[in-house]
Design a protein around this motif. Sequence first.
Motif, PDB file in Angstrom:
ATOM      1  N   CYS A  34      29.801  41.292  40.757  1.00 31.83           N
ATOM      2  CA  CYS A  34      30.360  42.480  40.128  1.00 31.83           C
ATOM      3  C   CYS A  34      29.841  43.709  40.867  1.00 31.83           C
ATOM      4  CB  CYS A  34      29.948  42.515  38.660  1.00 31.83           C
ATOM      5  SG  CYS A  34      30.903  43.661  37.660  1.00 31.83           S
ATOM      6  N   THR A  67      39.955  32.529  34.026  1.00 31.78           N
ATOM      7  CA  THR A  67      40.165  33.886  34.520  1.00 31.78           C
ATOM      8  C   THR A  67      38.946  34.726  34.158  1.00 31.78           C
ATOM      9  OG1 THR A  67      42.554  33.682  34.277  1.00 31.78           O
ATOM     10  CG2 THR A  67      41.671  35.910  34.430  1.00 31.78           C
ATOM     11  N   TYR A  68      38.295  35.274  35.184  1.00 27.03           N
ATOM     12  CA  TYR A  68      37.033  35.986  35.017  1.00 27.03           C
ATOM     13  C   TYR A  68      37.198  37.483  35.250  1.00 27.03           C
ATOM     14  CZ  TYR A  68      34.780  31.418  35.107  1.00 27.03           C
ATOM     15  OH  TYR A  68      34.408  30.133  34.819  1.00 27.03           O
ATOM     16  N   THR A  69      36.484  38.277  34.453  1.00 26.45           N
ATOM     17  CA  THR A  69      36.359  39.711  34.684  1.00 26.45           C
ATOM     18  C   THR A  69      34.908  40.087  34.411  1.00 26.45           C
ATOM     19  OG1 THR A  69      36.928  40.290  32.403  1.00 26.45           O
ATOM     20  CG2 THR A  69      38.741  40.258  33.996  1.00 26.45           C
ATOM     21  N   CYS A  70      34.527  41.268  34.894  1.00 21.62           N
ATOM     22  CA  CYS A  70      33.203  41.789  34.567  1.00 21.62           C
ATOM     23  C   CYS A  70      33.348  43.237  34.143  1.00 21.62           C
ATOM     24  CB  CYS A  70      32.233  41.647  35.731  1.00 21.62           C
ATOM     25  SG  CYS A  70      32.592  42.693  37.166  1.00 21.62           S
ATOM     26  N   ASP A  71      32.325  43.733  33.455  1.00 26.39           N
ATOM     27  CA  ASP A  71      32.313  45.116  32.985  1.00 26.39           C
ATOM     28  C   ASP A  71      30.946  45.713  33.297  1.00 26.39           C
ATOM     29  OD1 ASP A  71      33.616  47.238  31.040  1.00 26.39           O
ATOM     30  OD2 ASP A  71      31.522  47.034  30.442  1.00 26.39           O
ATOM     31  N   HIS A  77      35.946  47.835  33.409  1.00 25.51           N
ATOM     32  CA  HIS A  77      36.331  46.441  33.645  1.00 25.51           C
ATOM     33  C   HIS A  77      36.894  46.255  35.057  1.00 25.51           C
ATOM     34  CE1 HIS A  77      35.903  44.975  29.506  1.00 25.51           C
ATOM     35  NE2 HIS A  77      36.161  43.789  29.995  1.00 25.51           N
ATOM     36  N   SER A  78      36.595  45.098  35.637  1.00 22.69           N
ATOM     37  CA  SER A  78      37.173  44.726  36.933  1.00 22.69           C
ATOM     38  C   SER A  78      38.561  44.148  36.732  1.00 22.69           C
ATOM     39  CB  SER A  78      36.299  43.670  37.608  1.00 22.69           C
ATOM     40  OG  SER A  78      36.414  42.432  36.909  1.00 22.69           O
ATOM     41  N   PRO A  79      39.375  44.119  37.802  1.00 16.18           N
ATOM     42  CA  PRO A  79      40.592  43.306  37.751  1.00 16.18           C
ATOM     43  C   PRO A  79      40.204  41.832  37.598  1.00 16.18           C
ATOM     44  CG  PRO A  79      40.635  44.817  39.622  1.00 16.18           C
ATOM     45  CD  PRO A  79      39.234  44.845  39.064  1.00 16.18           C
ATOM     46  N   PRO A  80      41.098  41.002  37.055  1.00 11.35           N
ATOM     47  CA  PRO A  80      40.765  39.596  36.839  1.00 11.35           C
ATOM     48  C   PRO A  80      40.781  38.780  38.130  1.00 11.35           C
ATOM     49  CG  PRO A  80      43.011  40.030  36.151  1.00 11.35           C
ATOM     50  CD  PRO A  80      42.418  41.349  36.518  1.00 11.35           C
TER      51      PRO A  80
END
Length: 109
Positions: A34, A67-71, A77-80
């Motif tokens: 991230c 499907t992963y995202t981070c904040d 938030h990131s794109p997935p």
Amino acid sequence: GWCPLSPTGAQTTQLLVEPPWRPAVLWDRVTLTCQGSGTTGATTWYKDGQLWGQQGLDHLSVTESGTYTCDRPGSGHSPPVRVLDDELVLQVPARALLEGDTVTLRCRG
């Protein structure tokens, strides 16, 4: 291997995929990082919209498809990023591609 940044640059949160191929596949031992201008060491991870993994760390070793995202506080938030468990995939480099670029594709199985 860095994912393309938005026009606002590092003010947004992005996910770096290692190895740098899309789609990512589980048997490649994928690591997500991230990245962004937000607070380091305060990353929140999500898988399929649910809280996931050890919170606070900027790196995540992927052990399940999804499907992963981070904040990150301050950059959002990131794109997935999808990680597949498919037996056969056609992959492209995980970077911005423009018309006219020479691209190496790889068929993995």
